[in-house]
Design a protein around this motif. Structure first.
Motif, PDB file in Angstrom:
ATOM      1  N   LEU A   1       0.807  -1.206   0.000  1.00 52.93           N
ATOM      2  CA  LEU A   1       0.000   0.000   0.000  1.00 52.93           C
ATOM      3  C   LEU A   1       0.847   1.265   0.000  1.00 52.93           C
ATOM      4  CD1 LEU A   1      -2.741   1.410   0.156  1.00 52.93           C
ATOM      5  CD2 LEU A   1      -2.633   1.184   2.656  1.00 52.93           C
ATOM      6  N   MET A   2       1.889   1.308   0.828  1.00 51.63           N
ATOM      7  CA  MET A   2       2.689   2.523   0.926  1.00 51.63           C
ATOM      8  C   MET A   2       3.400   2.843  -0.374  1.00 51.63           C
ATOM      9  SD  MET A   2       2.182   4.124   3.640  1.00 51.63           S
ATOM     10  CE  MET A   2       3.464   5.326   3.334  1.00 51.63           C
ATOM     11  N   SER A   3       3.984   1.836  -1.000  1.00 50.33           N
ATOM     12  CA  SER A   3       4.678   2.091  -2.269  1.00 50.33           C
ATOM     13  C   SER A   3       3.674   2.452  -3.373  1.00 50.33           C
ATOM     14  CB  SER A   3       5.535   0.892  -2.676  1.00 50.33           C
ATOM     15  OG  SER A   3       4.760  -0.292  -2.756  1.00 50.33           O
ATOM     16  N   PHE A   4       2.456   1.894  -3.293  1.00 53.71           N
ATOM     17  CA  PHE A   4       1.416   2.292  -4.241  1.00 53.71           C
ATOM     18  C   PHE A   4       1.070   3.769  -4.058  1.00 53.71           C
ATOM     19  CE2 PHE A   4      -3.117   3.105  -4.999  1.00 53.71           C
ATOM     20  CZ  PHE A   4      -3.190   2.814  -6.349  1.00 53.71           C
ATOM     21  N   LEU A   5       0.908   4.211  -2.800  1.00 57.55           N
ATOM     22  CA  LEU A   5       0.588   5.608  -2.525  1.00 57.55           C
ATOM     23  C   LEU A   5       1.722   6.535  -2.959  1.00 57.55           C
ATOM     24  CD1 LEU A   5      -1.158   5.330   0.966  1.00 57.55           C
ATOM     25  CD2 LEU A   5      -2.232   5.739  -1.268  1.00 57.55           C
ATOM     26  N   GLU A   6       2.957   6.094  -2.767  1.00 55.84           N
ATOM     27  CA  GLU A   6       4.101   6.902  -3.209  1.00 55.84           C
ATOM     28  C   GLU A   6       4.079   7.072  -4.729  1.00 55.84           C
ATOM     29  OE1 GLU A   6       7.759   5.340  -1.737  1.00 55.84           O
ATOM     30  OE2 GLU A   6       7.155   5.538   0.374  1.00 55.84           O
ATOM     31  N   ASN A   7       3.854   5.982  -5.448  1.00 55.55           N
ATOM     32  CA  ASN A   7       3.794   6.069  -6.905  1.00 55.55           C
ATOM     33  C   ASN A   7       2.599   6.910  -7.362  1.00 55.55           C
ATOM     34  OD1 ASN A   7       6.073   4.498  -7.200  1.00 55.55           O
ATOM     35  ND2 ASN A   7       4.970   2.619  -7.658  1.00 55.55           N
ATOM     36  N   LEU A   8       1.460   6.733  -6.694  1.00 55.91           N
ATOM     37  CA  LEU A   8       0.279   7.505  -7.046  1.00 55.91           C
ATOM     38  C   LEU A   8       0.509   8.991  -6.784  1.00 55.91           C
ATOM     39  CD1 LEU A   8      -2.683   7.561  -7.961  1.00 55.91           C
ATOM     40  CD2 LEU A   8      -3.337   7.217  -5.559  1.00 55.91           C
ATOM     41  N   GLY A   9       1.135   9.288  -5.654  1.00 56.08           N
ATOM     42  CA  GLY A   9       1.437  10.684  -5.334  1.00 56.08           C
ATOM     43  C   GLY A   9       2.335  11.320  -6.380  1.00 56.08           C
ATOM     44  N   MET A  10       3.332  10.587  -6.844  1.00 56.53           N
ATOM     45  CA  MET A  10       4.221  11.137  -7.863  1.00 56.53           C
ATOM     46  C   MET A  10       3.488  11.301  -9.200  1.00 56.53           C
ATOM     47  SD  MET A  10       6.816  11.828  -6.153  1.00 56.53           S
ATOM     48  CE  MET A  10       7.858  12.439  -7.479  1.00 56.53           C
ATOM     49  N   MET A  11       2.544  10.406  -9.493  1.00 58.38           N
ATOM     50  CA  MET A  11       1.715  10.581 -10.691  1.00 58.38           C
ATOM     51  C   MET A  11       0.893  11.859 -10.589  1.00 58.38           C
ATOM     52  SD  MET A  11       0.031   6.900 -11.723  1.00 58.38           S
ATOM     53  CE  MET A  11      -0.912   7.637 -13.062  1.00 58.38           C
ATOM     54  N   TRP A  12       0.289  12.069  -9.414  1.00 58.60           N
ATOM     55  CA  TRP A  12      -0.540  13.257  -9.217  1.00 58.60           C
ATOM     56  C   TRP A  12       0.286  14.533  -9.234  1.00 58.60           C
ATOM     57  CZ3 TRP A  12      -4.383  11.460  -4.800  1.00 58.60           C
ATOM     58  CH2 TRP A  12      -5.318  10.592  -5.369  1.00 58.60           C
ATOM     59  N   LEU A  13       1.518  14.444  -8.728  1.00 55.69           N
ATOM     60  CA  LEU A  13       2.403  15.610  -8.787  1.00 55.69           C
ATOM     61  C   LEU A  13       2.711  15.956 -10.246  1.00 55.69           C
ATOM     62  CD1 LEU A  13       4.111  17.676  -7.215  1.00 55.69           C
ATOM     63  CD2 LEU A  13       5.992  16.028  -7.279  1.00 55.69           C
ATOM     64  N   ALA A  14       3.013  14.928 -11.036  1.00 54.87           N
ATOM     65  CA  ALA A  14       3.285  15.156 -12.463  1.00 54.87           C
ATOM     66  C   ALA A  14       2.056  15.715 -13.169  1.00 54.87           C
ATOM     67  CB  ALA A  14       3.728  13.851 -13.122  1.00 54.87           C
ATOM     68  N   LEU A  15       0.871  15.235 -12.794  1.00 52.80           N
ATOM     69  CA  LEU A  15      -0.365  15.732 -13.399  1.00 52.80           C
ATOM     70  C   LEU A  15      -0.576  17.201 -13.052  1.00 52.80           C
ATOM     71  CD1 LEU A  15      -3.023  15.241 -14.943  1.00 52.80           C
ATOM     72  CD2 LEU A  15      -4.028  14.478 -12.773  1.00 52.80           C
ATOM     73  N   GLY A  16      -0.323  17.560 -11.795  1.00 51.06           N
ATOM     74  CA  GLY A  16      -0.488  18.952 -11.375  1.00 51.06           C
ATOM     75  C   GLY A  16       0.472  19.888 -12.092  1.00 51.06           C
ATOM     76  N   VAL A  17       1.744  19.490 -12.122  1.00 54.81           N
ATOM     77  CA  VAL A  17       2.747  20.314 -12.808  1.00 54.81           C
ATOM     78  C   VAL A  17       2.435  20.378 -14.302  1.00 54.81           C
ATOM     79  CG1 VAL A  17       5.192  20.484 -13.417  1.00 54.81           C
ATOM     80  CG2 VAL A  17       4.535  19.854 -11.083  1.00 54.81           C
ATOM     81  N   GLY A  18       2.063  19.229 -14.867  1.00 56.78           N
ATOM     82  CA  GLY A  18       1.740  19.195 -16.290  1.00 56.78           C
ATOM     83  C   GLY A  18       0.541  20.058 -16.639  1.00 56.78           C
ATOM     84  N   GLY A  19      -0.496  20.015 -15.787  1.00 64.29           N
ATOM     85  CA  GLY A  19      -1.672  20.841 -16.024  1.00 64.29           C
ATOM     86  C   GLY A  19      -1.354  22.319 -15.958  1.00 64.29           C
ATOM     87  N   LEU A  20      -0.494  22.692 -15.015  1.00 64.83           N
ATOM     88  CA  LEU A  20      -0.085  24.091 -14.883  1.00 64.83           C
ATOM     89  C   LEU A  20       0.725  24.551 -16.094  1.00 64.83           C
ATOM     90  CD1 LEU A  20       0.149  26.661 -13.031  1.00 64.83           C
ATOM     91  CD2 LEU A  20       2.278  25.661 -12.182  1.00 64.83           C
ATOM     92  N   VAL A  21       1.708  23.745 -16.477  1.00 65.71           N
ATOM     93  CA  VAL A  21       2.576  24.107 -17.601  1.00 65.71           C
ATOM     94  C   VAL A  21       1.782  24.124 -18.909  1.00 65.71           C
ATOM     95  CG1 VAL A  21       4.562  23.369 -18.988  1.00 65.71           C
ATOM     96  CG2 VAL A  21       4.678  23.288 -16.488  1.00 65.71           C
ATOM     97  N   PHE A  22       0.912  23.125 -19.097  1.00 70.03           N
ATOM     98  CA  PHE A  22       0.139  23.032 -20.337  1.00 70.03           C
ATOM     99  C   PHE A  22      -0.721  24.275 -20.549  1.00 70.03           C
ATOM    100  CE2 PHE A  22      -3.889  22.016 -22.452  1.00 70.03           C
ATOM    101  CZ  PHE A  22      -3.431  21.561 -23.675  1.00 70.03           C
TER     102      PHE A  22
END
Length: 200
Positions: A127-148
């Motif tokens: 679960l913890m490693s899943f949440l870490e990977n999910l968090g990094m996906m969401w971080l990339a989505l946030g940065v990507g949405g801002l930059v886009f």
């Protein structure tokens, strides 16, 4: 620089007067602002956790305010229709937010279906490693949405509009905290005054 500040002030004012009439929406933006400020502090140490807070609490609370509580009928205060406000919205209007939030909601499904995310991350082992990977996906989505959207505004408006909007988004938690810190108290007093059976 003075023009940049004036432009930023204008975008903030338009955002407030067009999209934050409702007291519940304002209160949810205050909750969102607090959570984003916490995320800003911890992002340098635990970026995945900051992203989980940012998307899981901050974004869901503020977007719930816009989708479910903010009125979408004719705006008598500003003498304009909801359709007009959606058309002139500089950043993410409700239609664009549906796409962004759809990507957010779909990302855990994608990560479960493809734990390595096409070789970009180490597959989760619990679960913890899943949440870490999910968090990094969401971080990339946030940065990507801002930059886009910022780069898109460079082309459909101008470079300054894009940079002003990006600055507004990044500083919204500070501005929302200041603007809406009294909203929860006002909402609580209004709810107490409205209690069924209370003598008028």
């Amino acid at each position: 620089m003075a023009h940049f500040r004036d432009h930023l002030r204008e975008q903030r004012w338009d955002d407030h007067r067009y999209y934050h009439h409702n007291l519940v929406n304002q209160s949810l933006h205050f909750v969102s602002a607090i959570t984003f400020l916490v995320a800003y502090v911890i992002v340098w140490r635990d970026p995945w956790l900051a992203a989980l807070l940012g998307w899981g609490i901050s974004m869901t609370s503020r977007q719930a305010g816009h989708f479910f509580f903010e009125p979408h009928d004719y705006d008598q205060v500003n003498d304009c229709s909801h359709e007009y406000k959606e058309e002139i919205k500089v950043g993410y209007n409700l239609a664009r937010k549906v796409v962004l939030m759809g990507l957010w909601a779909f990302s855990p499904v994608l990560l479960l279906a493809n734990p390595s995310l096409f070789g970009l991350v180490t597959p989760h082992a619990g679960l913890m490693s899943f949440l870490e990977n999910l968090g990094m996906m969401w971080l990339a989505l946030g940065v990507g949405g801002l930059v886009f959207r910022t780069v898109q505004l460079f082309f459909i408006r101008d470079v300054e509009t894009g940079l002003v909007w990006a600055t507004k988004i990044l500083t919204d938690p500070f501005n929302d905290f200041r603007l809406y810190c009294r909203a929860p108290g006002q909402l609580a007093r209004r709810a107490a005054a409205w209690r069924p059976g209370k003598a008028s």
